[in-house]
Design a protein around this motif. Structure first.
Motif, mmCIF file in Angstrom:
data_model
loop_
_atom_site.group_PDB
_atom_site.id
_atom_site.type_symbol
_atom_site.label_atom_id
_atom_site.label_comp_id
_atom_site.label_asym_id
_atom_site.label_seq_id
_atom_site.Cartn_x
_atom_site.Cartn_y
_atom_site.Cartn_z
ATOM 1 N N MET A 156 36.269 3.554 -3.763
ATOM 2 C CA MET A 156 35.849 3.391 -2.394
ATOM 3 C C MET A 156 34.326 3.242 -2.304
ATOM 4 N N PHE A 157 33.628 4.027 -3.111
ATOM 5 C CA PHE A 157 32.173 3.960 -3.091
ATOM 6 C C PHE A 157 31.680 2.607 -3.582
ATOM 7 N N THR A 158 32.335 2.026 -4.586
ATOM 8 C CA THR A 158 31.888 0.735 -5.124
ATOM 9 C C THR A 158 32.070 -0.374 -4.089
ATOM 10 N N VAL A 159 33.103 -0.297 -3.280
ATOM 11 C CA VAL A 159 33.307 -1.299 -2.225
ATOM 12 C C VAL A 159 32.183 -1.188 -1.194
ATOM 13 N N PHE A 160 31.875 0.018 -0.794
ATOM 14 C CA PHE A 160 30.798 0.259 0.172
ATOM 15 C C PHE A 160 29.455 -0.212 -0.381
ATOM 16 N N LEU A 161 29.174 0.110 -1.634
ATOM 17 C CA LEU A 161 27.930 -0.294 -2.271
ATOM 18 C C LEU A 161 27.845 -1.807 -2.398
ATOM 19 N N THR A 162 28.954 -2.467 -2.709
ATOM 20 C CA THR A 162 28.974 -3.922 -2.828
ATOM 21 C C THR A 162 28.689 -4.576 -1.477
ATOM 22 N N ILE A 163 29.236 -4.045 -0.414
ATOM 23 C CA ILE A 163 28.986 -4.587 0.923
ATOM 24 C C ILE A 163 27.516 -4.438 1.300
ATOM 25 N N ILE A 164 26.926 -3.316 0.994
ATOM 26 C CA ILE A 164 25.504 -3.098 1.303
ATOM 27 C C ILE A 164 24.632 -4.059 0.500
ATOM 28 N N ILE A 165 24.911 -4.236 -0.779
ATOM 29 C CA ILE A 165 24.102 -5.133 -1.614
ATOM 30 C C ILE A 165 24.235 -6.569 -1.124
ATOM 31 N N ILE A 166 25.439 -7.014 -0.791
ATOM 32 C CA ILE A 166 25.628 -8.376 -0.281
ATOM 33 C C ILE A 166 24.889 -8.541 1.050
ATOM 34 N N GLY A 167 24.919 -7.529 1.887
ATOM 35 C CA GLY A 167 24.191 -7.581 3.152
ATOM 36 C C GLY A 167 22.694 -7.727 2.939
ATOM 37 N N TYR A 168 22.135 -6.959 1.995
ATOM 38 C CA TYR A 168 20.705 -7.081 1.690
ATOM 39 C C TYR A 168 20.366 -8.454 1.145
ATOM 40 N N VAL A 169 21.189 -8.988 0.254
ATOM 41 C CA VAL A 169 20.923 -10.305 -0.326
ATOM 42 C C VAL A 169 20.943 -11.366 0.768
ATOM 43 N N LEU A 170 21.918 -11.320 1.667
ATOM 44 C CA LEU A 170 21.977 -12.294 2.746
ATOM 45 C C LEU A 170 20.794 -12.152 3.703
ATOM 46 N N TYR A 171 20.441 -10.930 4.032
ATOM 47 C CA TYR A 171 19.329 -10.686 4.949
ATOM 48 C C TYR A 171 18.013 -11.205 4.383
ATOM 49 N N TYR A 172 17.686 -10.801 3.145
ATOM 50 C CA TYR A 172 16.422 -11.235 2.563
ATOM 51 C C TYR A 172 16.452 -12.719 2.226
ATOM 52 N N GLY A 173 17.610 -13.265 1.902
ATOM 53 C CA GLY A 173 17.719 -14.711 1.691
ATOM 54 C C GLY A 173 17.406 -15.470 2.971
ATOM 55 N N TYR A 174 17.937 -14.988 4.108
ATOM 56 C CA TYR A 174 17.639 -15.607 5.395
ATOM 57 C C TYR A 174 16.144 -15.530 5.707
ATOM 58 N N LEU A 175 15.519 -14.387 5.443
ATOM 59 C CA LEU A 175 14.088 -14.247 5.714
ATOM 60 C C LEU A 175 13.266 -15.228 4.894
ATOM 61 N N VAL A 176 13.609 -15.402 3.616
ATOM 62 C CA VAL A 176 12.857 -16.321 2.757
ATOM 63 C C VAL A 176 13.046 -17.751 3.242
ATOM 64 N N ILE A 177 14.280 -18.134 3.547
ATOM 65 C CA ILE A 177 14.535 -19.501 3.995
ATOM 66 C C ILE A 177 13.859 -19.768 5.338
ATOM 67 N N SER A 178 13.891 -18.795 6.244
ATOM 68 C CA SER A 178 13.245 -19.002 7.539
ATOM 69 C C SER A 178 11.738 -19.094 7.396
#
Length: 115
Positions: free
Chosen positions: A1-23
């Motif tokens: 359960m913890f690995t699923v939660f951690l994976t969601i957080i990491i994917i969220g950070y990657v998408l967020y910072y990816g959007y910031l760099v592209i913008s």
């Protein structure tokens, strides 16, 4: 359960910072330009030569709202040592191998309540 939660957080950070760099790279068309300002030297040597100091006195008002506060605190010995005295006790410990005078001095100290 913890690995699923951690994976969601990491994917969220990657998408967020990816959007910031592209913008930052592509979407911001109105880039801020730094305006260059001309620097101008100001000569105040004439004013410095004409400067005269003046004495300003503070006016006192007898019916002032502010009154001096009387000191009501008393000096309390907290058992603190000055550095020179502490060095003497350290030397005594080095020579005798025991605390000597420092042990007797510690017995004289009182516990002081700071409140």
């Amino acid at each position: 359960m913890f690995t699923v939660f951690l994976t969601i957080i990491i994917i969220g950070y990657v998408l967020y910072y990816g959007y910031l760099v592209i913008s930052d790279l592509f979407l911001k068309k109105g880039a801020v330009t730094v305006a260059k300002t001309e620097e101008m030297d100001i000569d105040i040597s004439d004013e410095v030569g004409q400067f005269e100091s003046s004495f300003v006195e503070r006016e006192t008002n007898d019916d002032s709202r502010f009154h001096p506060i009387e000191a009501t605190a008393q000096v309390t010995n907290t058992g603190a040592l000055e550095v020179q005295d502490l060095l003497k006790h350290v030397d005594d410990f080095a020579e005798n191998g025991a605390f000597g005078e420092l042990k007797a001095l510690q017995a004289d100290w009182e516990v002081v309540d700071a409140a």
